[in-house]
Design an enzyme around this catalytic site. Sequence first.
Site, PDB file in Angstrom:
ATOM      1  N   CYS A 111       0.829  -1.200   0.000  1.00  0.00           N
ATOM      2  CA  CYS A 111       0.000   0.000   0.000  1.00  0.00           C
ATOM      3  C   CYS A 111       0.874   1.265   0.000  1.00  0.00           C
ATOM      4  O   CYS A 111       1.528   1.570  -0.985  1.00  0.00           O
ATOM      5  CB  CYS A 111      -0.973  -0.025   1.166  1.00  0.00           C
ATOM      6  SG  CYS A 111      -2.343   1.144   0.982  1.00  0.00           S
ATOM      7  N   HIS A 215      -3.625  -5.156   0.391  1.00  0.00           N
ATOM      8  CA  HIS A 215      -3.057  -5.546   1.685  1.00  0.00           C
ATOM      9  C   HIS A 215      -3.004  -7.072   1.799  1.00  0.00           C
ATOM     10  O   HIS A 215      -3.855  -7.691   2.442  1.00  0.00           O
ATOM     11  CB  HIS A 215      -3.886  -4.953   2.827  1.00  0.00           C
ATOM     12  CG  HIS A 215      -3.625  -3.498   3.061  1.00  0.00           C
ATOM     13  ND1 HIS A 215      -2.739  -3.037   4.005  1.00  0.00           N
ATOM     14  CD2 HIS A 215      -4.121  -2.405   2.437  1.00  0.00           C
ATOM     15  CE1 HIS A 215      -2.708  -1.717   3.973  1.00  0.00           C
ATOM     16  NE2 HIS A 215      -3.535  -1.304   3.030  1.00  0.00           N
ATOM     17  N   GLU A 217      -1.193  -8.849   3.592  1.00  0.00           N
ATOM     18  CA  GLU A 217      -1.033  -9.317   4.979  1.00  0.00           C
ATOM     19  C   GLU A 217      -2.360  -9.661   5.623  1.00  0.00           C
ATOM     20  O   GLU A 217      -2.404 -10.372   6.642  1.00  0.00           O
ATOM     21  CB  GLU A 217      -0.288  -8.269   5.817  1.00  0.00           C
ATOM     22  CG  GLU A 217      -1.116  -7.114   6.331  1.00  0.00           C
ATOM     23  CD  GLU A 217      -1.412  -6.034   5.303  1.00  0.00           C
ATOM     24  OE1 GLU A 217      -2.026  -5.014   5.664  1.00  0.00           O
ATOM     25  OE2 GLU A 217      -1.003  -6.208   4.140  1.00  0.00           O
TER      26      GLU A 217
END
Length: 259
Positions: A111, A215, A217
């Site tokens: 990001c 994202h 993660e």
Amino acid sequence: MRPLIGIPCHSGVGAESDRPIFFNNIAYIRAVETAGGVPILIPILDDLAGLQTLLPRLDGILFSGGIDVHPRNYNEEPHPGLGKTNPQLDELELALAHWVINENLPTLGICRGMQMLNVSLGGNLYQDLESQYPDSLKHPNWELPRNQKIHNVKIQEASRMEALLGRNEIGVNSLHHQAIKQPGTGVIITGRAEDGVAELMEVPEHRFMLAAQCHPEELWNDEPAWKNLFEAFIDECSRPLVKQIHTVSDILSVSARPA
């Protein structure tokens, strides 16, 4: 031995203590840890000379998501749609970015991290997609669960991202209102949303410098393709590297140059 992965912190105020704190989301920590790395949070130092002690010990850097990059770093005036910025965070991350570029250290951007890497290589950003990118999708979906997939990304054929993710299209979450406008030197956009917004980038001349605007993660636990990305990053960080660390004055002089 497991590689040490530096993750820059953000600054804020503790919800309960109302005291200044440095922090980052646990999701980045868990993604790195599960992939086999040992995450090390890097605070926003008042004196960046302290990096001289830390940097030679790191095997890789993960630039995380967060607040906006100030447009002064790419020679533009602030747009009315610009969000919160932090000059000290920009200074720290630009110093780290120029260091990993000079040292050819494995690097993953997420990001804001993707945007910062592009800026560090001389590129610029859309400061606010809704007002600056006609007919764009709704990219800031902060009111939705962070792991909710919003749109698809088409991945460039024969790119490193395609090889690591194992597909040419993938669904992503979307939690941003800025994006790459003009790619920096050596930056290749290897994934785009349905509206053409840059979603994946890589720097082929670098040992390992890849980034995602989404994202991952928040997605790797349910989507093996993103787990592949983190594991490939940690695997590269585990490989031997002859580190020829530059002096702090070198780092700061490079990071202070206009884009």
